[in-house]
Scaffold this motif. Structure first.
Motif, PDB file in Angstrom:
ATOM      1  N   LEU A 141       0.763  -1.164   0.087  1.00 28.12           N
ATOM      2  CA  LEU A 141       0.137   0.095  -0.122  1.00 28.12           C
ATOM      3  C   LEU A 141       1.121   1.448   0.033  1.00 28.12           C
ATOM      4  CD1 LEU A 141      -1.299   0.728   3.379  1.00 28.12           C
ATOM      5  CD2 LEU A 141      -0.270  -1.304   3.189  1.00 28.12           C
ATOM      6  N   THR A 142       0.353   2.388  -0.536  1.00 25.03           N
ATOM      7  CA  THR A 142       0.876   3.665  -0.623  1.00 25.03           C
ATOM      8  C   THR A 142       0.296   4.397   0.379  1.00 25.03           C
ATOM      9  OG1 THR A 142      -0.258   4.315  -2.533  1.00 25.03           O
ATOM     10  CG2 THR A 142       1.771   2.980  -2.885  1.00 25.03           C
ATOM     11  N   ILE A 143       0.907   5.526   0.960  1.00 24.71           N
ATOM     12  CA  ILE A 143       0.455   6.488   1.687  1.00 24.71           C
ATOM     13  C   ILE A 143       0.833   7.698   1.176  1.00 24.71           C
ATOM     14  CG2 ILE A 143       0.701   7.643   4.072  1.00 24.71           C
ATOM     15  CD1 ILE A 143       0.206   3.973   3.551  1.00 24.71           C
ATOM     16  N   SER A 144      -0.113   8.653   0.762  1.00 30.15           N
ATOM     17  CA  SER A 144       0.501   9.830  -0.165  1.00 30.15           C
ATOM     18  C   SER A 144       1.091  10.757   0.905  1.00 30.15           C
ATOM     19  CB  SER A 144      -0.677  10.678  -0.795  1.00 30.15           C
ATOM     20  OG  SER A 144      -1.327   9.594  -1.911  1.00 30.15           O
ATOM     21  N   THR A 145       0.708  10.930   1.982  1.00 27.67           N
ATOM     22  CA  THR A 145       1.214  12.083   2.856  1.00 27.67           C
ATOM     23  C   THR A 145       0.751  11.778   4.082  1.00 27.67           C
ATOM     24  OG1 THR A 145       1.088  14.553   3.279  1.00 27.67           O
ATOM     25  CG2 THR A 145      -1.052  13.724   2.335  1.00 27.67           C
ATOM     26  N   ARG A 146       1.341  12.452   5.145  1.00 29.04           N
ATOM     27  CA  ARG A 146       0.644  12.179   6.505  1.00 29.04           C
ATOM     28  C   ARG A 146      -0.124  13.476   6.940  1.00 29.04           C
ATOM     29  NH1 ARG A 146       5.883   9.642   6.356  1.00 29.04           N
ATOM     30  NH2 ARG A 146       6.368   7.950   7.407  1.00 29.04           N
ATOM     31  N   ILE A 147      -0.255  14.375   6.038  1.00 26.79           N
ATOM     32  CA  ILE A 147      -0.835  15.449   6.133  1.00 26.79           C
ATOM     33  C   ILE A 147      -2.604  15.254   5.879  1.00 26.79           C
ATOM     34  CG2 ILE A 147      -1.348  17.798   5.446  1.00 26.79           C
ATOM     35  CD1 ILE A 147       1.613  17.826   4.529  1.00 26.79           C
ATOM     36  N   ASN A 182       1.473   7.587  -4.914  1.00 26.42           N
ATOM     37  CA  ASN A 182       0.449   7.323  -5.519  1.00 26.42           C
ATOM     38  C   ASN A 182       0.124   5.909  -5.893  1.00 26.42           C
ATOM     39  OD1 ASN A 182      -2.137   7.691  -6.948  1.00 26.42           O
ATOM     40  ND2 ASN A 182      -1.881   9.960  -6.655  1.00 26.42           N
ATOM     41  N   GLU A 183      -0.146   5.443  -7.070  1.00 28.06           N
ATOM     42  CA  GLU A 183      -0.144   4.128  -7.596  1.00 28.06           C
ATOM     43  C   GLU A 183       1.156   3.356  -7.746  1.00 28.06           C
ATOM     44  OE1 GLU A 183      -2.718   2.939 -10.788  1.00 28.06           O
ATOM     45  OE2 GLU A 183      -4.432   4.271  -9.984  1.00 28.06           O
ATOM     46  N   ILE A 184       1.089   2.027  -7.389  1.00 23.76           N
ATOM     47  CA  ILE A 184       2.284   1.145  -7.487  1.00 23.76           C
ATOM     48  C   ILE A 184       2.038   0.039  -8.438  1.00 23.76           C
ATOM     49  CG2 ILE A 184       3.441   1.960  -5.554  1.00 23.76           C
ATOM     50  CD1 ILE A 184       2.262  -0.531  -3.961  1.00 23.76           C
ATOM     51  N   ARG A 185       2.742  -0.497  -9.080  1.00 24.59           N
ATOM     52  CA  ARG A 185       2.668  -1.801  -9.967  1.00 24.59           C
ATOM     53  C   ARG A 185       3.847  -2.346  -9.898  1.00 24.59           C
ATOM     54  NH1 ARG A 185      -2.725  -2.373 -10.675  1.00 24.59           N
ATOM     55  NH2 ARG A 185      -3.628  -0.633 -11.523  1.00 24.59           N
ATOM     56  N   PHE A 186       4.055  -3.853 -10.009  1.00 25.95           N
ATOM     57  CA  PHE A 186       5.050  -4.729 -10.104  1.00 25.95           C
ATOM     58  C   PHE A 186       5.321  -5.071 -11.829  1.00 25.95           C
ATOM     59  CE2 PHE A 186       4.953  -6.050  -5.567  1.00 25.95           C
ATOM     60  CZ  PHE A 186       6.426  -5.998  -5.279  1.00 25.95           C
ATOM     61  N   ASP A 187       6.579  -5.287 -12.227  1.00 26.08           N
ATOM     62  CA  ASP A 187       6.875  -5.718 -13.380  1.00 26.08           C
ATOM     63  C   ASP A 187       6.323  -7.060 -13.727  1.00 26.08           C
ATOM     64  OD1 ASP A 187       8.880  -6.870 -12.124  1.00 26.08           O
ATOM     65  OD2 ASP A 187      10.514  -5.796 -13.143  1.00 26.08           O
ATOM     66  N   ALA A 188       6.516  -7.607 -14.755  1.00 24.97           N
ATOM     67  CA  ALA A 188       6.185  -9.109 -14.627  1.00 24.97           C
ATOM     68  C   ALA A 188       6.851 -10.146 -14.139  1.00 24.97           C
ATOM     69  CB  ALA A 188       6.262  -9.417 -16.368  1.00 24.97           C
ATOM     70  N   LEU A 193       9.076  -2.854  -8.127  1.00 25.83           N
ATOM     71  CA  LEU A 193       8.036  -2.167  -7.891  1.00 25.83           C
ATOM     72  C   LEU A 193       7.882  -0.852  -8.367  1.00 25.83           C
ATOM     73  CD1 LEU A 193       5.414  -2.332  -6.318  1.00 25.83           C
ATOM     74  CD2 LEU A 193       6.593  -1.544  -4.286  1.00 25.83           C
ATOM     75  N   TYR A 194       7.354  -0.335  -9.085  1.00 27.75           N
ATOM     76  CA  TYR A 194       7.153   1.140  -9.717  1.00 27.75           C
ATOM     77  C   TYR A 194       6.467   1.745  -8.891  1.00 27.75           C
ATOM     78  CZ  TYR A 194       9.866  -0.723 -13.545  1.00 27.75           C
ATOM     79  OH  TYR A 194      10.880  -1.291 -14.542  1.00 27.75           O
ATOM     80  N   VAL A 195       6.787   3.160  -8.524  1.00 25.43           N
ATOM     81  CA  VAL A 195       5.961   4.017  -7.464  1.00 25.43           C
ATOM     82  C   VAL A 195       5.915   5.255  -8.014  1.00 25.43           C
ATOM     83  CG1 VAL A 195       6.007   4.742  -5.156  1.00 25.43           C
ATOM     84  CG2 VAL A 195       7.244   2.516  -5.718  1.00 25.43           C
ATOM     85  N   VAL A 196       4.629   5.727  -8.190  1.00 29.94           N
ATOM     86  CA  VAL A 196       4.407   7.104  -8.750  1.00 29.94           C
ATOM     87  C   VAL A 196       4.585   8.168  -7.660  1.00 29.94           C
ATOM     88  CG1 VAL A 196       2.668   8.597  -9.323  1.00 29.94           C
ATOM     89  CG2 VAL A 196       2.573   6.517 -10.265  1.00 29.94           C
ATOM     90  N   GLU A 197       5.268   9.116  -8.162  1.00 29.97           N
ATOM     91  CA  GLU A 197       5.526  10.338  -7.282  1.00 29.97           C
ATOM     92  C   GLU A 197       4.751  11.416  -7.803  1.00 29.97           C
ATOM     93  OE1 GLU A 197       9.127  10.753  -4.670  1.00 29.97           O
ATOM     94  OE2 GLU A 197       9.844   9.486  -6.021  1.00 29.97           O
ATOM     95  N   THR A 198       3.362  11.584  -6.995  1.00 29.61           N
ATOM     96  CA  THR A 198       2.574  12.677  -7.883  1.00 29.61           C
ATOM     97  C   THR A 198       3.155  13.941  -7.964  1.00 29.61           C
ATOM     98  OG1 THR A 198       0.716  11.449  -7.588  1.00 29.61           O
ATOM     99  CG2 THR A 198       0.422  13.864  -7.850  1.00 29.61           C
ATOM    100  N   ILE A 232      -0.694   4.046 -13.001  1.00 29.80           N
ATOM    101  CA  ILE A 232       0.097   3.348 -14.033  1.00 29.80           C
ATOM    102  C   ILE A 232      -0.389   2.115 -14.073  1.00 29.80           C
ATOM    103  CG2 ILE A 232       2.321   4.780 -13.525  1.00 29.80           C
ATOM    104  CD1 ILE A 232       3.015   2.530 -11.348  1.00 29.80           C
ATOM    105  N   ALA A 233      -0.151   1.297 -15.152  1.00 29.39           N
ATOM    106  CA  ALA A 233      -0.192  -0.081 -15.531  1.00 29.39           C
ATOM    107  C   ALA A 233       0.641  -0.262 -16.516  1.00 29.39           C
ATOM    108  CB  ALA A 233      -1.793  -0.140 -15.983  1.00 29.39           C
ATOM    109  N   PHE A 234       1.102  -1.698 -16.665  1.00 25.92           N
ATOM    110  CA  PHE A 234       1.964  -2.223 -17.675  1.00 25.92           C
ATOM    111  C   PHE A 234       1.125  -3.032 -18.513  1.00 25.92           C
ATOM    112  CE2 PHE A 234       5.161  -2.095 -14.272  1.00 25.92           C
ATOM    113  CZ  PHE A 234       6.343  -1.678 -15.045  1.00 25.92           C
ATOM    114  N   ASP A 235       1.720  -2.729 -19.834  1.00 25.05           N
ATOM    115  CA  ASP A 235       1.101  -3.739 -20.986  1.00 25.05           C
ATOM    116  C   ASP A 235       1.965  -5.071 -21.205  1.00 25.05           C
ATOM    117  OD1 ASP A 235       3.254  -2.960 -22.755  1.00 25.05           O
ATOM    118  OD2 ASP A 235       2.128  -1.576 -23.558  1.00 25.05           O
ATOM    119  N   ALA A 236       1.689  -5.783 -21.835  1.00 18.52           N
ATOM    120  CA  ALA A 236       2.384  -7.272 -22.105  1.00 18.52           C
ATOM    121  C   ALA A 236       3.669  -6.975 -22.428  1.00 18.52           C
ATOM    122  CB  ALA A 236       1.376  -8.196 -22.663  1.00 18.52           C
TER     123      ALA A 236
END
Length: 339
Positions: A141-147, A182-188, A193-198, A232-236
């Motif tokens: 899980l991701t936590i965007s901020t503690r604010i 923000n969102e996270i995704r694993f590669d195949a 683990l890819y992590v969005v930093e908005t 984010i989302a991976f394609d094949a």
């Protein structure tokens, strides 16, 4: 990754879109199943199940009308129950990262709900944004901020977001110091683990060890993608697709990290205004709410689905239906796809 990249020269316009669902409230995240069902987060306190025949029904933990009834728009996005990121648990129930209640919740498909997590190390977890289950059964899980008021964290100077995991050892933080996680995704292979930093406007990736520990951390792709990334989302093929929220753009990063714009619903003048305010650390709720495209304002996520995983569904924060278009390449199947 053999042959030409399927997204070479691929673009989408508004004319290429069709729409699914109606009268949705804050359909931020969408889950797709093999039978054609869609499950959309909904601000009334749960999810909307959209069946393959197009019929839909709300499944709510406890029905909540505050989102639609609140007169001040900024308050809609900062208070009440705000189901955000979704994932299917191993038994088919729905994991909900609730951006309003600051909890990770689990809800059965008939609406029975429980709190899985609201504290880590004896402290409130903060603005829990997204949840992801991997093939080992671990929950990330991701936590965007503690604010508490997340709009106050839309700043180039705040990096209090983090990534946590729940496994047989319990819940713990595995990486900290992100700019609005923000969102996270694993590669195949589930190596990275890819992590969005908005508010970092970038994607960081973490190499994950067998014990869920972080072995390496690095920026993937441009250091500034030109907008606030949300989903984010991976394609094949290995392309990592993403959304720019508020400026409303869909892009993809190739396996080498090169950026391609696929769908652009931006207003260049408004985008320049928002960028200038952000760089000056002068973002306000009214300024944020003055921005957004025409298709489904505030693109938030994208989900591959359909029988061939080539349907791309766009989640949004201010839309009331789900735009969909066809991709030249299937998406990478999520863990639940073969459950």
């Amino acid at each position: 990754m053999r042959g030409a990249n399927p997204i070479d020269d691929f673009t989408v316009t508004a004319a290429d879109l069709s729409y699914i669902g109606e009268d949705l409230q804050r359909p931020e995240c969408i889950l797709a199943e093999r039978d054609g069902s869609l499950w959309s987060a909904d601000a009334r306190g749960g999810v909307v199940h959209i069946r393959p025949d197009g019929t839909q029904n709300l499944i709510a933990q406890a029905h909540d009308d505050r989102f639609s009834a609140t007169a001040v728009e900024a308050q809609r996005f900062t208070s009440g129950t705000l189901p955000n990121g979704l994932a299917f648990d191993a038994d088919g129930s729905i994991l909900i990262s609730n951006f309003g209640t600051d909890r990770l919740e689990r809800m059965t498909r008939d609406g029975q709900s429980e709190v899985l997590l609201n504290q880590i190390d004896g402290q409130p977890i903060g603005k829990v944004n997204f949840v992801l289950r991997d093939s080992k059964g671990r929950i990330w899980l991701t936590i965007s901020t503690r604010i508490t008021d997340w709009m106050a964290a839309i700043s180039p100077n705040i990096t209090d977001g983090y990534v946590a995991v729940i496994d047989e050892k319990g819940a713990r933080i595995v990486a900290d110091g992100f700019a609005f996680t923000n969102e996270i995704r694993f590669d195949a292979a589930e190596d990275w683990l890819y992590v969005v930093e908005t508010t970092g406007r970038r994607i960081t990736r973490l190499r994950i060890g067998a014990g869920a520990e972080v072995l390496a951390r690095e920026v993937f792709g441009p250091s500034d993608t030109g907008g606030f990334i949300d989903g984010i989302a991976f394609d094949a093929y290995g392309n990592l697709w993403g959304t720019h929220v508020m400026t409303d753009r869909i892009f993809a990063l190739t396996p080498k990290g090169d950026m391609r714009v696929i769908l652009d619903d931006t207003d260049p003048a408004k985008t320049a205004e928002l960028d200038a305010a952000f760089k000056a650390d002068a973002i306000t709720p009214d300024l944020l709410l003055a921005h957004g495209g025409t298709i489904a304002p505030w693109f938030a996520s994208l989900t591959f689905g359909g029988p061939d995983l080539r349907n791309v569904y766009i989640g949004s924060l201010r839309g009331t239906r789900i735009p969909v278009f066809r991709s030249p390449v299937p998406g990478l199947p999520m863990v639940h796809w073969h459950d």
